[in-house]
Scaffold this motif. Structure first.
Motif, PDB file in Angstrom:
ATOM      1  N   TYR A   2       7.399   1.956  -1.575  1.00 12.50           N
ATOM      2  CA  TYR A   2       7.832   1.781  -0.197  1.00 12.50           C
ATOM      3  C   TYR A   2       6.980   2.562   0.786  1.00 12.50           C
ATOM      4  O   TYR A   2       7.244   2.556   1.977  1.00 12.50           O
ATOM      5  N   MET A   3       5.954   3.250   0.281  1.00 10.62           N
ATOM      6  CA  MET A   3       5.137   4.063   1.173  1.00 10.62           C
ATOM      7  C   MET A   3       3.806   3.365   1.391  1.00 10.62           C
ATOM      8  O   MET A   3       3.446   2.451   0.678  1.00 10.62           O
ATOM      9  N   PRO A   4       3.047   3.836   2.405  1.00 10.54           N
ATOM     10  CA  PRO A   4       1.715   3.267   2.586  1.00 10.54           C
ATOM     11  C   PRO A   4       0.914   3.483   1.312  1.00 10.54           C
ATOM     12  O   PRO A   4       1.137   4.443   0.590  1.00 10.54           O
ATOM     13  N   GLY A   5      -0.020   2.590   1.054  1.00 13.10           N
ATOM     14  CA  GLY A   5      -0.832   2.763  -0.139  1.00 13.10           C
ATOM     15  C   GLY A   5      -1.581   1.489  -0.435  1.00 13.10           C
ATOM     16  O   GLY A   5      -1.272   0.430   0.104  1.00 13.10           O
ATOM     17  N   LYS A   6      -2.567   1.632  -1.316  1.00 14.81           N
ATOM     18  CA  LYS A   6      -3.477   0.506  -1.541  1.00 14.81           C
ATOM     19  C   LYS A   6      -2.802  -0.674  -2.211  1.00 14.81           C
ATOM     20  O   LYS A   6      -3.223  -1.811  -2.056  1.00 14.81           O
TER      21      LYS A   6
ATOM     22  N   LEU B 148       5.364   0.015  11.285  1.00 12.59           N
ATOM     23  CA  LEU B 148       4.822  -1.084  10.481  1.00 12.59           C
ATOM     24  C   LEU B 148       4.894  -0.743   8.988  1.00 12.59           C
ATOM     25  O   LEU B 148       5.332  -1.545   8.165  1.00 12.59           O
ATOM     26  N   GLN B 149       4.513   0.480   8.673  1.00 14.25           N
ATOM     27  CA  GLN B 149       4.532   0.899   7.269  1.00 14.25           C
ATOM     28  C   GLN B 149       5.960   0.920   6.739  1.00 14.25           C
ATOM     29  O   GLN B 149       6.235   0.443   5.644  1.00 14.25           O
ATOM     30  N   ASN B 150       6.830   1.469   7.534  1.00 15.98           N
ATOM     31  CA  ASN B 150       8.176   1.697   7.051  1.00 15.98           C
ATOM     32  C   ASN B 150       8.991   0.404   6.969  1.00 15.98           C
ATOM     33  O   ASN B 150       9.779   0.219   6.057  1.00 15.98           O
ATOM     34  N   GLY B 151       8.773  -0.483   7.913  1.00 19.61           N
ATOM     35  CA  GLY B 151       9.580  -1.701   7.917  1.00 19.61           C
ATOM     36  C   GLY B 151       8.927  -2.855   7.193  1.00 19.61           C
ATOM     37  O   GLY B 151       9.609  -3.708   6.625  1.00 19.61           O
ATOM     38  N   GLY B 152       7.583  -2.895   7.204  1.00 17.86           N
ATOM     39  CA  GLY B 152       6.909  -4.108   6.762  1.00 17.86           C
ATOM     40  C   GLY B 152       6.136  -4.017   5.462  1.00 17.86           C
ATOM     41  O   GLY B 152       5.997  -5.004   4.752  1.00 17.86           O
ATOM     42  N   VAL B 153       5.615  -2.810   5.142  1.00 13.05           N
ATOM     43  CA  VAL B 153       4.761  -2.713   3.955  1.00 13.05           C
ATOM     44  C   VAL B 153       5.605  -2.395   2.720  1.00 13.05           C
ATOM     45  O   VAL B 153       6.410  -1.477   2.735  1.00 13.05           O
ATOM     46  N   VAL B 154       5.410  -3.174   1.688  1.00 10.96           N
ATOM     47  CA  VAL B 154       6.138  -2.954   0.438  1.00 10.96           C
ATOM     48  C   VAL B 154       5.137  -2.950  -0.707  1.00 10.96           C
ATOM     49  O   VAL B 154       4.207  -3.762  -0.714  1.00 10.96           O
ATOM     50  N   GLY B 155       5.324  -2.047  -1.662  1.00 11.31           N
ATOM     51  CA  GLY B 155       4.484  -2.067  -2.859  1.00 11.31           C
ATOM     52  C   GLY B 155       3.439  -0.971  -2.901  1.00 11.31           C
ATOM     53  O   GLY B 155       2.701  -0.858  -3.870  1.00 11.31           O
ATOM     54  N   GLY B 156       3.366  -0.131  -1.857  1.00 10.75           N
ATOM     55  CA  GLY B 156       2.407   0.967  -1.871  1.00 10.75           C
ATOM     56  C   GLY B 156       2.871   2.079  -2.791  1.00 10.75           C
ATOM     57  O   GLY B 156       3.609   1.830  -3.755  1.00 10.75           O
TER      58      GLY B 156
ATOM     59  N   GLY C  42       0.044  -1.787  -1.571  1.00  9.55           N
ATOM     60  CA  GLY C  42       1.060  -2.356  -0.696  1.00  9.55           C
ATOM     61  C   GLY C  42       0.644  -3.677  -0.070  1.00  9.55           C
ATOM     62  O   GLY C  42      -0.528  -4.009  -0.005  1.00  9.55           O
ATOM     63  N   ALA C  43       1.613  -4.433   0.356  1.00  8.20           N
ATOM     64  CA  ALA C  43       1.345  -5.680   1.062  1.00  8.20           C
ATOM     65  C   ALA C  43       2.346  -5.805   2.199  1.00  8.20           C
ATOM     66  O   ALA C  43       3.441  -5.253   2.151  1.00  8.20           O
ATOM     67  N   LEU C  44       1.939  -6.575   3.212  1.00  2.92           N
ATOM     68  CA  LEU C  44       2.769  -6.691   4.402  1.00  2.92           C
ATOM     69  C   LEU C  44       3.751  -7.852   4.251  1.00  2.92           C
ATOM     70  O   LEU C  44       3.360  -8.984   3.984  1.00  2.92           O
ATOM     71  N   TYR C  45       5.035  -7.545   4.429  1.00  2.00           N
ATOM     72  CA  TYR C  45       6.061  -8.579   4.326  1.00  2.00           C
ATOM     73  C   TYR C  45       6.815  -8.793   5.629  1.00  2.00           C
ATOM     74  O   TYR C  45       7.565  -9.745   5.765  1.00  2.00           O
ATOM     75  N   GLY C  46       6.639  -7.865   6.565  1.00  2.00           N
ATOM     76  CA  GLY C  46       7.392  -8.022   7.800  1.00  2.00           C
ATOM     77  C   GLY C  46       6.750  -7.257   8.932  1.00  2.00           C
ATOM     78  O   GLY C  46       5.859  -6.433   8.721  1.00  2.00           O
ATOM     79  N   VAL C  47       7.176  -7.568  10.153  1.00  2.00           N
ATOM     80  CA  VAL C  47       6.725  -6.807  11.314  1.00  2.00           C
ATOM     81  C   VAL C  47       7.944  -6.147  11.945  1.00  2.00           C
ATOM     82  O   VAL C  47       9.022  -6.732  11.968  1.00  2.00           O
ATOM     83  N   PRO C  48       7.769  -4.912  12.433  1.00  2.00           N
ATOM     84  CA  PRO C  48       8.917  -4.207  12.992  1.00  2.00           C
ATOM     85  C   PRO C  48       9.416  -4.884  14.260  1.00  2.00           C
ATOM     86  O   PRO C  48       8.620  -5.350  15.081  1.00  2.00           O
ATOM     87  N   PHE C  49      10.715  -4.955  14.375  1.00  2.00           N
ATOM     88  CA  PHE C  49      11.328  -5.502  15.583  1.00  2.00           C
ATOM     89  C   PHE C  49      12.694  -4.842  15.676  1.00  2.00           C
ATOM     90  O   PHE C  49      13.533  -5.048  14.804  1.00  2.00           O
ATOM     91  N   GLY C  50      12.878  -4.007  16.703  1.00  2.00           N
ATOM     92  CA  GLY C  50      14.105  -3.221  16.770  1.00  2.00           C
ATOM     93  C   GLY C  50      13.995  -1.996  15.877  1.00  2.00           C
ATOM     94  O   GLY C  50      14.974  -1.571  15.279  1.00  2.00           O
TER      95      GLY C  50
ATOM     96  N   PRO D 110      14.036   7.561   0.013  1.00  2.00           N
ATOM     97  CA  PRO D 110      13.386   6.620  -0.888  1.00  2.00           C
ATOM     98  C   PRO D 110      13.987   5.219  -0.741  1.00  2.00           C
ATOM     99  O   PRO D 110      15.202   5.056  -0.851  1.00  2.00           O
ATOM    100  N   LEU D 111      13.158   4.244  -0.469  1.00  2.00           N
ATOM    101  CA  LEU D 111      13.673   2.886  -0.297  1.00  2.00           C
ATOM    102  C   LEU D 111      13.556   2.109  -1.605  1.00  2.00           C
ATOM    103  O   LEU D 111      12.829   1.142  -1.704  1.00  2.00           O
TER     104      LEU D 111
END
Lengths: 450, 306
Positions: A150-154, A138-146, A156-164, A395-396
């Motif tokens: 690109y890492m977990p962090g306060k 979830l963190q790696n695929g969906g959270v952006v802005g931490g 960050g916000a969720l933009y996607g859910v992992p699938f595949g 680094p993403l």
């Protein structure tokens, strides 16, 4: 006659009232409102997504939301999606991205934050249980802005859910290991010792690996960088690809290339996995996809001889996190229906169904499902591996494309195709990386503070 | 020349030039401008910007001549140009030699000549992407036929596409396989159009086979050879599909021809403005080369008075 007419009217009205009462309670079926809507899904033509097509049909049957799938070869996916998402009104309602692209998509303002749907009680299934989705995915695929964007962090916000989504594990040939009296390597020292021994005693390729110039060879190196304790950048965005850890990872890669199956410098993912599946290599460390591939008689000559173990540990445990996540473009016209789709596909039931159809799960509950564990020997390994998955294994950031392909992709090719000393190669690459970061303004703050 | 023949040549109208010829070239000119000049001009324009796909072009930074300044000191671009020239030298040289020899051999009506000719031009008809795939599998280090058959004569399996020198050899070899027929076709057509009187005369004068080839035939098809050379040279700078599939430019930049380098920079590294600047350089190189060849031996020179 007139009287009858009146009665009919009363009856008619009553029916209408009853119907509208029903309609008023249409929230009893959260999908009702979007029935007949057509959403367009852009995703790659890969096995997980092919398997998902059946689930998509079931989704349409259950909800009445029509789905059009635009499946593209995954290297073509990004250009197509970006083109579509930069229009005022886009065709796509769902896009699946390789986790590497998420930062770029968000920084260009192309995606919709999912918070606006997760705050809508009419849309969110209370049983969705987002905590059950593997955190690393979830963190790696969906959270952006931490942290670092690109890492977990306060922030960050969720933009996607992992699938595949996927992580890396070790696959090995049980028969070869038994014959040589070897145990699956748990550490990098053991891995290197085993590789040398397999090459010497058995004459076969030890560990298969990607090695083709560009992102392939970089991917191979990154797999070893994280567990050996290395990173691409320090906290100040200074590149550290010439650190002792990074050089050690390059040394490991050179050894792997020298003891592996013939031709590693020309291997992409398909060549390197084929080398393992066709019996020319005794070990494999990369995406967990190898497990399903090894059971496919069309691809594999080694079905039944493959064992799975954790990605070996160096100075710390760390495996890759990759694969895909899906989200909703900012210019989609059917965002709510799209959200319902994404939620359905990654729900507990959907995730389970994906496994039955031959796809890869993203939920811990699915990985721990006793029936699946019996069927898929890699599941317990994956469940144990996931807490180790390192969201910072690469680094993403938008500059990563250039660093990955132009800088590291070239330097590491030199590492595996020549005998030149490694430190100078990595020093040179580090300088190039620094120049790129400088050009893109990453050191503006450091200069300002001075 | 025209004055000596009886063919009527329309005399220019008294009182000035006529517009009619321009009218006839107008459609071609429009197609050229729309299909060729516009994209080139646009690429030139783009080369002054730092633009990322997916963002509005209006927001792109105008970086002036930064891309060109960077270009001049970029060792990767220099390396890629060097690779392209080396590639062009070897492929064109060998293709010309083999193509012309084959044409000379098969020019006479020998038994089965038409079958040979058909077989020889087959590679030309295969799409470059398929050529790339075929040779990628043939050159494959682990399962490729080439390594398999070399194994019979005791040669260790080679990493054809993963070793700088071998990979370069592989792309040169593949290009020769695909493009020799092109030279062959053009040369054989030229040879067959030669007037038999001249050849007969040279025979009567006692020219032997070699003299006939080097003193009569080849000089007479000189302009055709030059056109073939020119087209191959331009092709070398456009070539990319086969290498894209065969090696992707690797290992390192060993097989990264300039056009593939531009592609990789533009779409992999996402440096569109910079890639456009390199494209402008590419056009310049091809332009100079073409001009050079035309000046050295203009195939239309003899006919300039038509």
């Amino acid at each position: 006659m007139k009287q009858w007419f009146g009665k009919a009217t009363v009856l008619g009205t009553a029916t209408a009232v009853a119907l509208s009462a029903l309609a008023g309670s249409a929230f009893a079926n959260p999908y009702e409102k979007y029935k007949g809507t057509t959403i367009v899904v852009s995703w790659p033509a890969l096995s997980h997504f092919k398997a998902a097509e059946t689930l998509v049909e079931e989704f349409t049957e259950e909800t009445g939301i029509e789905v059009e799938i635009d499946a593209l070869q995954y290297l073509k996916l990004r250009d197509r999606q970006i083109l579509e998402m930069s229009k005022d009104e886009g065709e796509y309602d769902i896009v699946s991205w390789v986790v590497m692209w998420k930062g770029e998509y968000v920084s260009k303002g192309l995606l919709t934050p999912l918070s606006q749907f997760f705050t809508n009680g009419a849309l969110v299934d209370p049983e969705y249980d987002i905590n059950d989705i593997a955190d690393a995915y979830l963190q790696n695929g969906g959270v952006v802005g931490g942290t670092k964007g690109y890492m977990p962090g306060k922030s960050g916000a969720l933009y996607g859910v992992p699938f595949g989504a996927e992580t890396s594990i070790l696959a090995y040939r049980k028969d070869v290991f038994e014959e040589l009296g070897l145990e699956p390597p748990e550490t990098y020292d053991e891995l290197i010792a085993a590789a040398q021994m397999i090459k010497d005693k058995k004459g076969m390729g030890a560990l298969t690996s990607r090695g083709k110039t560009g992102h392939q060879v970089t991917a191979a190196w990154l797999l070893h960088l994280a567990p050996l304790g290395g990173k691409i950048f320090d906290d100040q965005w200074n590149p550290v690809i010439n650190s002792p850890e990074a050089v050690k990872a390059a040394e490991v890669l050179r050894t792997i290339s020298n003891t592996g199956p013939t031709g590693i410098p020309s291997y992409g993912f398909s060549e390197m996995s084929a080398a393992f599946l066709q019996g020319d290599a005794a070990m494999y460390i990369d995406s967990l996809k190898i497990a399903a591939m090894s059971r496919n008689p069309k691809l594999s000559k080694v079905d039944g001889k493959v064992g799975f173990a954790l990605h070996p540990v160096g100075s710390r445990c760390g495996s890759e996190t990759g694969g895909f996540a899906m989200g909703i473009p900012a210019n989609s016209l059917n965002k709510e229906a799209a959200f319902l789709f994404a939620q359905y596909m990654t729900s507990k039931a959907g995730d389970k169904r994906m496994v039955e159809l031959g796809g890869d799960p993203v939920r811990i509950s699915t990985l721990n499902n006793p029936e699946f564990v019996k069927q898929f020997p890699e599941y317990p390994v994956v469940a144990e591996q996931l807490p180790c998955a390192d969201p910072d294994w690469r680094p993403l950031i938008p500059e990563w494309n250039e660093l990955n392909i132009d800088v590291l992709g070239q330097a590491l090719t030199k590492v595996i195709t020549t005998d030149d000393p490694i430190q100078p190669i990595m020093d040179e690459a580090n300088e190039k990386a620094r120049a790129i970061m400088e050009r893109e303004g990453y050191y503006a703050w450091a200069k300002y503070r001075q | 020349m025209a004055e000596e023949t009886d063919i009527a040549v329309p005399k220019p109208r008294p009182g000035g030039r006529t517009l009619t010829p321009y009218f006839f070239v107008l459609p071609a000119a429009i197609v050229m401008i729309a299909g060729l000049m516009y994209p080139v001009a646009d690429a030139f324009y783009l080369s002054f910007f730092d633009w990322k796909i997916g963002t509005k072009f209006a927001k792109a930074d105008n970086v002036g001549f930064d891309n060109y300044i960077r270009l001049l000191s970029d060792p990767d671009v220099r390396e890629s140009i060097w690779v392209t020239f080396r590639f062009g030298f070897w492929t064109i040289l060998i293709e010309m030699v083999i193509g012309v020899s084959l044409a000379l051999l098969l020019e006479k009506p020998i038994r089965g000549a038409s079958i040979f000719r058909t077989i020889f031009i087959l590679p030309l008809m295969v799409s470059p992407v398929v050529v790339g795939l075929i040779w990628r599998y043939l050159f494959d280090a682990r399962v490729g036929w080439i390594n398999y058959y070399l194994g019979f004569i005791g040669i260790e399996p080679q990493v054809w596409l993963g070793d700088a020198e071998l990979a370069f050899f592989a792309i040169v070899f593949t290009d020769i396989w695909q493009w020799t027929p092109f030279i062959f076709i053009i040369v054989i057509a030229g040879l067959q159009a030669l007037p038999s009187e001249v050849l007969e005369a040279s025979r009567i004068d006692g020219a032997n086979w070699w003299q006939q080839i080097f003193l009569v035939k080849l000089p007479m098809i000189r302009s055709i050879l030059l056109i073939a050379l020119l087209m191959r040279l331009i092709d070398v700078f456009r070539a990319m599909e086969v290498m894209y599939i065969l090696t992707g430019g690797g290992p390192g930049r060993a097989t990264e021809l300039l056009s593939l380098h531009i592609y990789n920079r533009a779409f992999d590294a996402q440096l569109l403005g910079y890639a456009s600047a390199i494209s402008v350089l590419l056009i310049l190189i091809v332009f100079i080369l073409s001009l050079g060849i035309l000046v050295v031996g203009n195939p239309m020179k003899d006919k300039s008075d038509i």
